[in-house]
Design a protein around this motif. Sequence first.
Motif, PDB file in Angstrom:
ATOM      1  N   ASP A  68      39.896  42.345  44.904  1.00  0.00           N
ATOM      2  CA  ASP A  68      39.149  41.433  45.761  1.00  0.00           C
ATOM      3  C   ASP A  68      37.743  41.251  45.186  1.00  0.00           C
ATOM      4  OD1 ASP A  68      38.440  39.803  47.825  1.00  0.00           O
ATOM      5  OD2 ASP A  68      38.180  41.405  49.300  1.00  0.00           O
ATOM      6  N   GLY A  69      37.604  40.304  44.259  1.00  0.00           N
ATOM      7  CA  GLY A  69      36.319  40.091  43.613  1.00  0.00           C
ATOM      8  C   GLY A  69      36.233  38.699  43.024  1.00  0.00           C
ATOM      9  N   TYR A  70      35.644  38.608  41.823  1.00  0.00           N
ATOM     10  CA  TYR A  70      35.512  37.333  41.124  1.00  0.00           C
ATOM     11  C   TYR A  70      36.386  37.350  39.874  1.00  0.00           C
ATOM     12  CZ  TYR A  70      31.580  35.471  43.832  1.00  0.00           C
ATOM     13  OH  TYR A  70      30.785  34.959  44.829  1.00  0.00           O
ATOM     14  N   ARG A  71      37.230  36.349  39.745  1.00  0.00           N
ATOM     15  CA  ARG A  71      38.060  36.177  38.556  1.00  0.00           C
ATOM     16  C   ARG A  71      37.165  35.746  37.396  1.00  0.00           C
ATOM     17  NH1 ARG A  71      43.421  34.224  38.005  1.00  0.00           N
ATOM     18  NH2 ARG A  71      44.078  34.476  35.825  1.00  0.00           N
ATOM     19  N   LEU A  72      37.300  36.420  36.255  1.00  0.00           N
ATOM     20  CA  LEU A  72      36.471  36.128  35.093  1.00  0.00           C
ATOM     21  C   LEU A  72      37.297  36.228  33.814  1.00  0.00           C
ATOM     22  CD1 LEU A  72      33.324  38.317  35.957  1.00  0.00           C
ATOM     23  CD2 LEU A  72      33.514  35.836  36.217  1.00  0.00           C
ATOM     24  N   ALA A  73      36.820  35.566  32.772  1.00  0.00           N
ATOM     25  CA  ALA A  73      37.365  35.742  31.424  1.00  0.00           C
ATOM     26  C   ALA A  73      36.240  36.278  30.547  1.00  0.00           C
ATOM     27  CB  ALA A  73      37.889  34.420  30.868  1.00  0.00           C
ATOM     28  N   VAL A  74      36.500  37.370  29.846  1.00  0.00           N
ATOM     29  CA  VAL A  74      35.507  37.983  28.968  1.00  0.00           C
ATOM     30  C   VAL A  74      35.866  37.652  27.521  1.00  0.00           C
ATOM     31  CG1 VAL A  74      34.444  40.135  28.213  1.00  0.00           C
ATOM     32  CG2 VAL A  74      35.057  39.833  30.620  1.00  0.00           C
ATOM     33  N   HIS A  75      35.000  36.874  26.869  1.00  0.00           N
ATOM     34  CA  HIS A  75      35.202  36.477  25.474  1.00  0.00           C
ATOM     35  C   HIS A  75      34.363  37.395  24.584  1.00  0.00           C
ATOM     36  CE1 HIS A  75      36.935  32.240  26.104  1.00  0.00           C
ATOM     37  NE2 HIS A  75      36.829  32.779  27.308  1.00  0.00           N
ATOM     38  N   VAL A  76      35.019  38.121  23.705  1.00  0.00           N
ATOM     39  CA  VAL A  76      34.341  39.074  22.830  1.00  0.00           C
ATOM     40  C   VAL A  76      34.441  38.574  21.389  1.00  0.00           C
ATOM     41  CG1 VAL A  76      34.163  41.478  22.100  1.00  0.00           C
ATOM     42  CG2 VAL A  76      35.035  40.933  24.387  1.00  0.00           C
ATOM     43  N   ILE A  83      30.887  35.817  29.414  1.00  0.00           N
ATOM     44  CA  ILE A  83      31.662  36.064  30.617  1.00  0.00           C
ATOM     45  C   ILE A  83      31.733  34.745  31.374  1.00  0.00           C
ATOM     46  CG2 ILE A  83      31.795  37.361  32.770  1.00  0.00           C
ATOM     47  CD1 ILE A  83      30.294  39.622  31.395  1.00  0.00           C
ATOM     48  N   ILE A  84      32.944  34.186  31.491  1.00  0.00           N
ATOM     49  CA  ILE A  84      33.134  32.825  31.962  1.00  0.00           C
ATOM     50  C   ILE A  84      33.896  32.823  33.287  1.00  0.00           C
ATOM     51  CG2 ILE A  84      34.008  30.539  31.347  1.00  0.00           C
ATOM     52  CD1 ILE A  84      31.881  31.630  29.456  1.00  0.00           C
ATOM     53  N   THR A  85      33.429  32.001  34.253  1.00  0.00           N
ATOM     54  CA  THR A  85      34.125  31.846  35.530  1.00  0.00           C
ATOM     55  C   THR A  85      35.291  30.882  35.372  1.00  0.00           C
ATOM     56  OG1 THR A  85      32.890  29.925  36.338  1.00  0.00           O
ATOM     57  CG2 THR A  85      31.863  32.095  36.649  1.00  0.00           C
ATOM     58  N   PRO A  86      36.211  30.838  36.349  1.00  0.00           N
ATOM     59  CA  PRO A  86      37.309  29.867  36.276  1.00  0.00           C
ATOM     60  C   PRO A  86      36.836  28.424  36.188  1.00  0.00           C
ATOM     61  CG  PRO A  86      37.814  31.547  37.897  1.00  0.00           C
ATOM     62  CD  PRO A  86      36.387  31.774  37.475  1.00  0.00           C
ATOM     63  N   GLY A  87      35.644  28.144  36.713  1.00  0.00           N
ATOM     64  CA  GLY A  87      35.108  26.798  36.639  1.00  0.00           C
ATOM     65  C   GLY A  87      34.377  26.498  35.347  1.00  0.00           C
ATOM     66  N   GLY A  88      34.319  27.467  34.430  1.00  0.00           N
ATOM     67  CA  GLY A  88      33.692  27.253  33.130  1.00  0.00           C
ATOM     68  C   GLY A  88      32.220  27.593  33.065  1.00  0.00           C
ATOM     69  N   HIS A  89      31.667  28.253  34.082  1.00  0.00           N
ATOM     70  CA  HIS A  89      30.249  28.613  34.086  1.00  0.00           C
ATOM     71  C   HIS A  89      30.041  29.968  33.405  1.00  0.00           C
ATOM     72  CE1 HIS A  89      29.138  25.348  36.878  1.00  0.00           C
ATOM     73  NE2 HIS A  89      30.337  25.560  37.397  1.00  0.00           N
ATOM     74  N   ASP A  90      28.941  30.084  32.682  1.00  0.00           N
ATOM     75  CA  ASP A  90      28.617  31.308  31.966  1.00  0.00           C
ATOM     76  C   ASP A  90      27.861  32.265  32.882  1.00  0.00           C
ATOM     77  OD1 ASP A  90      27.577  33.313  30.262  1.00  0.00           O
ATOM     78  OD2 ASP A  90      27.565  31.938  28.561  1.00  0.00           O
ATOM     79  N   TRP A  91      28.501  33.387  33.203  1.00  0.00           N
ATOM     80  CA  TRP A  91      27.903  34.390  34.092  1.00  0.00           C
ATOM     81  C   TRP A  91      27.599  35.688  33.339  1.00  0.00           C
ATOM     82  CZ3 TRP A  91      30.328  34.652  39.688  1.00  0.00           C
ATOM     83  CH2 TRP A  91      29.934  33.500  40.384  1.00  0.00           C
TER      84      TRP A  91
END
Length: 348
Positions: A68-76, A83-91
């Motif tokens: 139960d949090g925020y879905r993210l994609a981590v690009h290394v 660290i990118i949100t599902p909407g494409g924002h850089d967090w």
Amino acid sequence: MTKVPRKSSQPLLRNTDAPLRSRPRRPLDLDQPQLQFDPMPDRIEPCLAVLKPKVPIGPDWLYEIKWDGYRLAVHVEPSSVRIITPGGHDWTDRFPSIAEEAASIGTTAILDGEAVVLDEQGRSDFGALQQALGGRSGERHASKAVFFAFDLLYFDGHDVSWMDLSDRRHMLEGLLKDRAGGIRLSEEFEGDGQALFDAACEHGLEGVIAKRRDAPYRSGRLGDWVKVKCIQSDSFFIVGYEPSTAALGGIGRLLLAAYRGDELVYVGGVGTGFKERATIKLPADLDSLKTVTPPINLKRKGVVWVQPTLIAEIEYRAWTDDGKLRHASYKGLREKQDNAAVFQIASG
């Protein structure tokens, strides 16, 4: 015959009698001559889970705890982490501990997972994550957040999204073995999915995710992943509030709306679940959105109407016969950058 799984070693499922078994990890073979070099994509649309009332059962499915949090994609990459949100924002700046851990991985990778803040029992706490981030303003960094990785889409210069889930998980387990800091492995289970779901609900967790073991990673909501929740939780617009001199922050009850087609319709209100810090800030956010015109077709005295901008995550038990939320509880505000989707009521 269904295999009888052994108990998980995960702390959040400790002390349960429910039979569970985690798939044993095999040594990771980094030599992948059959794979060709692929440029790392800037972004991959996430695979989304379809909500179902029952856990799918059978040997074709693997199971995980639903975080139960925020879905993210981590690009290394060799010289950077995104660290990118599902909407494409850089967090990236909002999750410094996750970014720091990602930089130590030592190879190129794209990890799919969920950022959470854990409570003392090891359960993900969405409200605590919201507080760690400082609400919608983004003024604070969630240094206490942990990223639970559950999929690997790119590894060591290669696109691996086309591979079966079981093979992607094999590589992910080898990559994250023994990590217990800002990035951790989201444990996978096979065997009796219903037993895992029962254990998750018993321990106050969000629910479970079932995934087809032989499916490639496909963007969108196509049925390869299924989510089953112990308690229902969805996102709704805040369209007004009822003031109260007795309530903390002066808000007695929030009025909520969902979509039916392109129209906003009233789905009831929520007056419980407010945390002290969030409740103090919420009136200022709402008052900046005041409007004299109700955004929904509802006549009610004493309501302060607001523009449908803020999206609240609401936990509830069921729907009433007249289309209202039953036993609703406020969990926190979602962010537009999180690609929060307001609940859509089925027509007809």
